[in-house]
Scaffold this active site. Structure first.
Site, PDB file in Angstrom:
ATOM      1  N   LYS A  35       0.848  -1.214   0.000  1.00  7.37           N
ATOM      2  CA  LYS A  35       0.000   0.000   0.000  1.00  7.37           C
ATOM      3  C   LYS A  35       0.874   1.252   0.000  1.00  7.37           C
ATOM      4  O   LYS A  35       2.087   1.173   0.209  1.00  7.37           O
ATOM      5  CB  LYS A  35      -0.933  -0.019   1.204  1.00  7.37           C
ATOM      6  CG  LYS A  35      -0.211   0.051   2.537  1.00  7.37           C
ATOM      7  CD  LYS A  35      -1.178  -0.079   3.704  1.00  7.37           C
ATOM      8  CE  LYS A  35      -0.420  -0.188   5.002  1.00  7.37           C
ATOM      9  NZ  LYS A  35      -1.294  -0.431   6.149  1.00  7.37           N
ATOM     10  N   ARG A 130     -10.900   0.167  15.168  1.00  8.47           N
ATOM     11  CA  ARG A 130     -10.779   0.915  13.922  1.00  8.47           C
ATOM     12  C   ARG A 130     -11.685   0.271  12.880  1.00  8.47           C
ATOM     13  O   ARG A 130     -12.570   0.904  12.338  1.00  8.47           O
ATOM     14  CB  ARG A 130      -9.314   0.906  13.479  1.00  8.47           C
ATOM     15  CG  ARG A 130      -8.895   2.070  12.659  1.00  8.47           C
ATOM     16  CD  ARG A 130      -7.399   2.065  12.393  1.00  8.47           C
ATOM     17  NE  ARG A 130      -6.925   0.833  11.758  1.00  8.47           N
ATOM     18  CZ  ARG A 130      -5.700   0.665  11.259  1.00  8.47           C
ATOM     19  NH1 ARG A 130      -4.827   1.659  11.349  1.00  8.47           N
ATOM     20  NH2 ARG A 130      -5.344  -0.464  10.696  1.00  8.47           N
ATOM     21  N   TYR A 252      16.292  29.910   7.896  1.00  9.07           N
ATOM     22  CA  TYR A 252      15.063  30.592   8.328  1.00  9.07           C
ATOM     23  C   TYR A 252      14.933  30.578   9.848  1.00  9.07           C
ATOM     24  O   TYR A 252      15.198  29.549  10.483  1.00  9.07           O
ATOM     25  CB  TYR A 252      13.834  29.890   7.763  1.00  9.07           C
ATOM     26  CG  TYR A 252      13.589  30.155   6.302  1.00  9.07           C
ATOM     27  CD1 TYR A 252      13.274  31.435   5.844  1.00  9.07           C
ATOM     28  CD2 TYR A 252      13.660  29.119   5.380  1.00  9.07           C
ATOM     29  CE1 TYR A 252      13.043  31.664   4.491  1.00  9.07           C
ATOM     30  CE2 TYR A 252      13.419  29.333   4.038  1.00  9.07           C
ATOM     31  CZ  TYR A 252      13.114  30.619   3.605  1.00  9.07           C
ATOM     32  OH  TYR A 252      12.883  30.836   2.263  1.00  9.07           O
ATOM     33  N   MET A 300      12.377  24.626   2.167  1.00  8.38           N
ATOM     34  CA  MET A 300      11.570  23.861   1.220  1.00  8.38           C
ATOM     35  C   MET A 300      12.444  23.009   0.292  1.00  8.38           C
ATOM     36  O   MET A 300      12.125  21.849   0.008  1.00  8.38           O
ATOM     37  CB  MET A 300      10.699  24.810   0.391  1.00  8.38           C
ATOM     38  CG  MET A 300       9.758  24.091  -0.538  1.00  8.38           C
ATOM     39  SD  MET A 300       8.832  25.202  -1.596  1.00  8.38           S
ATOM     40  CE  MET A 300       7.676  25.918  -0.461  1.00  8.38           C
TER      41      MET A 300
HETATM   42  C1  LIG Z   1      -0.447  -1.569   6.761  1.00  6.77           C
HETATM   43  C2  LIG Z   1      -1.005  -2.796   7.270  1.00  6.77           C
HETATM   44  C3  LIG Z   1      -0.165  -3.869   7.617  1.00  6.77           C
HETATM   45  C4  LIG Z   1       1.336  -3.779   7.572  1.00  6.77           C
HETATM   46  O1  LIG Z   1       1.798  -3.104   8.714  1.00  6.77           O
HETATM   47  P1  LIG Z   1       3.346  -3.041   9.045  1.00  6.77           P
HETATM   48  O2  LIG Z   1       3.407  -2.523  10.430  1.00  6.77           O
HETATM   49  O3  LIG Z   1       3.941  -2.113   8.049  1.00  6.77           O
HETATM   50  O4  LIG Z   1       3.850  -4.429   8.901  1.00  6.77           O
HETATM   51  C5  LIG Z   1      -0.756  -5.042   8.026  1.00  6.77           C
HETATM   52  N1  LIG Z   1      -2.096  -5.159   8.113  1.00  6.77           N
HETATM   53  C6  LIG Z   1      -2.930  -4.152   7.806  1.00  6.77           C
HETATM   54  C7  LIG Z   1      -4.388  -4.343   7.934  1.00  6.77           C
HETATM   55  C8  LIG Z   1      -2.412  -2.933   7.393  1.00  6.77           C
HETATM   56  O5  LIG Z   1      -3.248  -1.939   7.102  1.00  6.77           O
END
Ligand SMILES: *Cc1c(COP(=O)(O)O)cnc(C)c1O
Length: 354
Positions: A35, A130, A252, A300
């Site tokens: 992802k 969640r 800055y 930046m």
């Molecule tokens: C992102 C995600 C993972 C992977 O998590 P890591 O801590 O990067 O291994 C596993 N399961 C779900 C549902 C996730 O959203």
């Protein structure tokens, strides 16, 4: 000439990290999590470095479609399932495994017209609050799905909020184990659980951040002994050098003032490249084979480092902001965040090299 910044992705490191994970999980299979554009590394190229995985886990349909179009024929898991009923047509067409976490999705699956039944991951809310079904309703949701003609098989899925802490999985695991009697395939371990909780590996694990060589806890020292390799090196070059006197300020807000004469260098990397603006003076930076320090505020497009103890540094010297010499976790920790965020926030303007 383009600006000298680039993110170099090491496909061999991904392959190596995958094999380290495999050694840790016995006979369990691995979903490699791609992802967020493979945690900022570029899904398009990265997936080939991970071809020895058992499946890929993604968030968006377009990521799944990309993998299929590029030739991946193995399993693909949608970590958050589908967002609307029409998505089921795409899931069917591309033979994706979907998670299911809400009641409306049961109806959607029941009513869909599909070419073949689906594999579904039924999410259990084991305490993170969640996504997922409660322990009270879980058995009835499982049997509903199992009875549907549109469902081929179901897997228990859950997610840990604290797998980086020794006792962090005790309570959720208790909730999950209530369902051992259902004899479902089970997939609950994220990276932290892969490394630190062998009793969570079950049938499939979901490995994200460890594949990329950063720490699930945010602390490099926690993963140092596993011999994981950073898959991304964020590199740039020195574009200016100054000798300044004591009592002068840098950048800055004049956030850093010298107390002695110093050699400083300006590097072509700033927060618009994804480097954290909150990184304070002292954050480590690798220059010409040595660990140096960030000085003053990150701009930046540029940042400034101390090269007083690095006499060979010159215009064009290579600078690593994070990678194989400076763990991204160390930069993140200095800036009050975690490696995950820095990797995912790599800016689109940074070219990726392989
Ligand atoms: C992102 C995600 C993972 C992977 O998590 P890591 O801590 O990067 O291994 C596993 N399961 C779900 C549902 C996730 O959203």
């Amino acid at each position: 000439m383009p600006r000298p910044i680039r993110a170099v992705i090491h496909l061999q490191s991904l392959e190596h990290n995958l094999s380290v994970i495999r050694q840790n999980i016995g006979a369990a299979k691995i979903w490699s999590v791609l992802k967020a554009d493979a945690y900022g590394h570029g899904i398009h190229r990265v997936w080939r470095g991970l071809k020895n995985t058992d499946g890929f886990a993604v968030l968006d349909l377009h990521e799944a479609i990309l993998l299929r179009e590029e030739g991946w024929e193995g399993p693909i898991l949608l970590l958050e399932g589908f967002f609307q009923q029409e998505d089921l047509q795409v899931i069917d067409q591309y033979q994706l495994t979907t998670s299911v976490h809400s009641h409306w999705q049961l109806t959607a699956i029941e009513q869909a017209t599909l070419h073949q039944p689906l594999s579904v991951y039924i999410k259990l809310n084991s305490g993170m609050n969640r996504l997922g079904f409660t322990t009270e309703e879980y058995v009835s949701v499982v049997s509903k799905l199992q009875s549907m003609a549109n469902v081929k098989n179901v897997t228990l899925m859950s997610h840990f909020a604290n797998s980086d802490i020794p006792s962090g999985i005790d309570q959720p695991l208790q909730k999950i184990m209530q369902f051992d009697g259902l004899h479902l395939n089970t997939c609950i371990a994220n990276s932290g659980a892969v490394l630190w909780h062998k009793n969570t590996h079950y049938d499939w694990v979901r490995a994200g951040i460890v594949l990329y060589g950063a720490s699930p806890s945010g602390k490099w020292s926690d993963i140092e002994k596993y011999n994981l390799q950073a898959a991304m090196s964020l590199q740039s070059e020195i574009i200016a050098i100054h000798e300044i006197q004591a009592g002068e300020s840098i950048g800055y807000g004049s956030k850093f003032t010298t107390t002695k004469p110093m050699h400083i260098a300006t590097v072509a990397c700033g927060y618009a490249d994804g480097y954290p603006r909150h990184a304070p003076s002292g954050t480590p930076v690798w220059c010409n084979g040595m660990r140096c320090s960030l000085l003053g505020a990150v701009s930046m497009d540029m940042l400034t480092i101390d090269i007083s103890d690095c006499p060979d540094a010159k215009l064009g010297s290579l600078v690593e902001l994070w990678g194989q010499n400076i763990p991204v976790d160390d930069v993140a920790e200095a800036a009050g965040t975690i490696g995950y965020e820095l990797l995912c926030a790599l800016a689109r303007r940074v070219p990726i090299d392989f």
